[in-house]
Design a protein around this motif. Structure first.
Motif, PDB file in Angstrom:
ATOM      1  N   VAL A   1       0.832  -0.963  -0.135  1.00 40.46           N
ATOM      2  CA  VAL A   1      -0.073  -0.035  -0.183  1.00 40.46           C
ATOM      3  C   VAL A   1       1.030   1.713  -0.242  1.00 40.46           C
ATOM      4  CG1 VAL A   1      -1.337   1.121   1.414  1.00 40.46           C
ATOM      5  CG2 VAL A   1      -2.198  -1.893   0.909  1.00 40.46           C
ATOM      6  N   LEU A   2       2.037   0.882   0.721  1.00 40.26           N
ATOM      7  CA  LEU A   2       2.297   2.796   1.284  1.00 40.26           C
ATOM      8  C   LEU A   2       3.274   2.392  -0.688  1.00 40.26           C
ATOM      9  CD1 LEU A   2       4.273   2.019   4.354  1.00 40.26           C
ATOM     10  CD2 LEU A   2       2.286   3.956   4.094  1.00 40.26           C
ATOM     11  N   HIS A   3       3.928   1.588  -0.877  1.00 39.90           N
ATOM     12  CA  HIS A   3       4.535   1.648  -2.473  1.00 39.90           C
ATOM     13  C   HIS A   3       3.115   2.235  -3.286  1.00 39.90           C
ATOM     14  CE1 HIS A   3       7.238   0.349  -5.788  1.00 39.90           C
ATOM     15  NE2 HIS A   3       6.224   0.009  -6.651  1.00 39.90           N
TER      16      HIS A   3
ATOM     17  N   SER B   1       1.605   6.516  -6.868  1.00 41.23           N
ATOM     18  CA  SER B   1       0.816   7.035  -7.672  1.00 41.23           C
ATOM     19  C   SER B   1       0.675   9.080  -7.365  1.00 41.23           C
ATOM     20  CB  SER B   1      -0.680   6.807  -6.602  1.00 41.23           C
ATOM     21  OG  SER B   1      -1.401   8.072  -7.034  1.00 41.23           O
ATOM     22  N   VAL B   2       1.302   8.601  -6.134  1.00 41.85           N
ATOM     23  CA  VAL B   2       2.172  10.438  -6.297  1.00 41.85           C
ATOM     24  C   VAL B   2       2.940  10.772  -6.908  1.00 41.85           C
ATOM     25  CG1 VAL B   2       3.185  12.370  -4.663  1.00 41.85           C
ATOM     26  CG2 VAL B   2       1.711  10.738  -3.485  1.00 41.85           C
ATOM     27  N   TRP B   3       4.230  10.016  -7.809  1.00 43.20           N
ATOM     28  CA  TRP B   3       4.842  10.108  -8.189  1.00 43.20           C
ATOM     29  C   TRP B   3       4.522  10.768  -9.583  1.00 43.20           C
ATOM     30  CZ3 TRP B   3       7.354   7.975 -12.731  1.00 43.20           C
ATOM     31  CH2 TRP B   3       8.660   8.778 -13.457  1.00 43.20           C
ATOM     32  N   ARG B   4       4.011   9.284 -10.353  1.00 46.65           N
ATOM     33  CA  ARG B   4       3.027   9.155 -11.270  1.00 46.65           C
ATOM     34  C   ARG B   4       1.892  10.819 -11.568  1.00 46.65           C
ATOM     35  NH1 ARG B   4       0.913   6.217 -14.517  1.00 46.65           N
ATOM     36  NH2 ARG B   4      -1.136   6.366 -14.398  1.00 46.65           N
ATOM     37  N   ARG B   5       1.345  10.664 -10.964  1.00 47.57           N
ATOM     38  CA  ARG B   5       0.562  12.194 -10.926  1.00 47.57           C
ATOM     39  C   ARG B   5       1.965  13.729 -10.745  1.00 47.57           C
ATOM     40  NH1 ARG B   5      -2.944  12.316  -6.076  1.00 47.57           N
ATOM     41  NH2 ARG B   5      -3.666  14.199  -6.873  1.00 47.57           N
ATOM     42  N   ARG B   6       3.310  13.416  -9.909  1.00 48.56           N
ATOM     43  CA  ARG B   6       3.061  14.743  -9.952  1.00 48.56           C
ATOM     44  C   ARG B   6       4.031  14.861 -11.928  1.00 48.56           C
ATOM     45  NH1 ARG B   6       4.346  17.620  -5.806  1.00 48.56           N
ATOM     46  NH2 ARG B   6       4.029  15.991  -4.524  1.00 48.56           N
ATOM     47  N   HIS B   7       4.409  13.843 -12.194  1.00 49.96           N
ATOM     48  CA  HIS B   7       5.678  13.507 -13.493  1.00 49.96           C
ATOM     49  C   HIS B   7       4.771  14.120 -14.762  1.00 49.96           C
ATOM     50  CE1 HIS B   7       7.748  11.849 -16.332  1.00 49.96           C
ATOM     51  NE2 HIS B   7       7.345  11.470 -16.542  1.00 49.96           N
TER      52      HIS B   7
END
Length: 89
Positions: A60-62, A67-73
């Motif tokens: 879940v943490l991964h 998700s945060v990395w993808r959306r920021r990218h």
């Protein structure tokens, strides 16, 4: 179909709360902001997070970090795409 409908409704409801994108560029040579923010949650992203939360708890943490990395990218890529389109116009 019902699960997809729930994901779509959830994405629509969360759109205004999860859209933290920086304002689009106004000129071709403009420098990017320090933080371009994140795109809003999409149906696919909600589905991915739900699957990660219900299938295997250790990931879940991964999944949340990914998700945060993808959306920021994606927000950063969108900002640069809009800046490049300004240079063409």
């Amino acid at each position: 179909m019902a699960a997809l409908a729930i994901c779509a409704v959830s994405a629509a409801a969360a759109r205004h709360r999860t859209d933290t994108q920086a304002p689009p560029p106004t000129r071709p040579g403009q420098q990017p902001p320090a933080d371009t923010g994140m795109i809003p949650l999409t149906v696919a992203e909600i589905k991915r997070l739900y699957n990660a939360a219900t299938m295997s708890p250790p990931s879940v943490l991964h999944a949340a970090h990914w998700s945060v990395w993808r959306r920021r990218h994606q927000a950063r890529a969108r900002w640069f795409h809009k800046r490049a389109r300004l240079a063409i116009a």
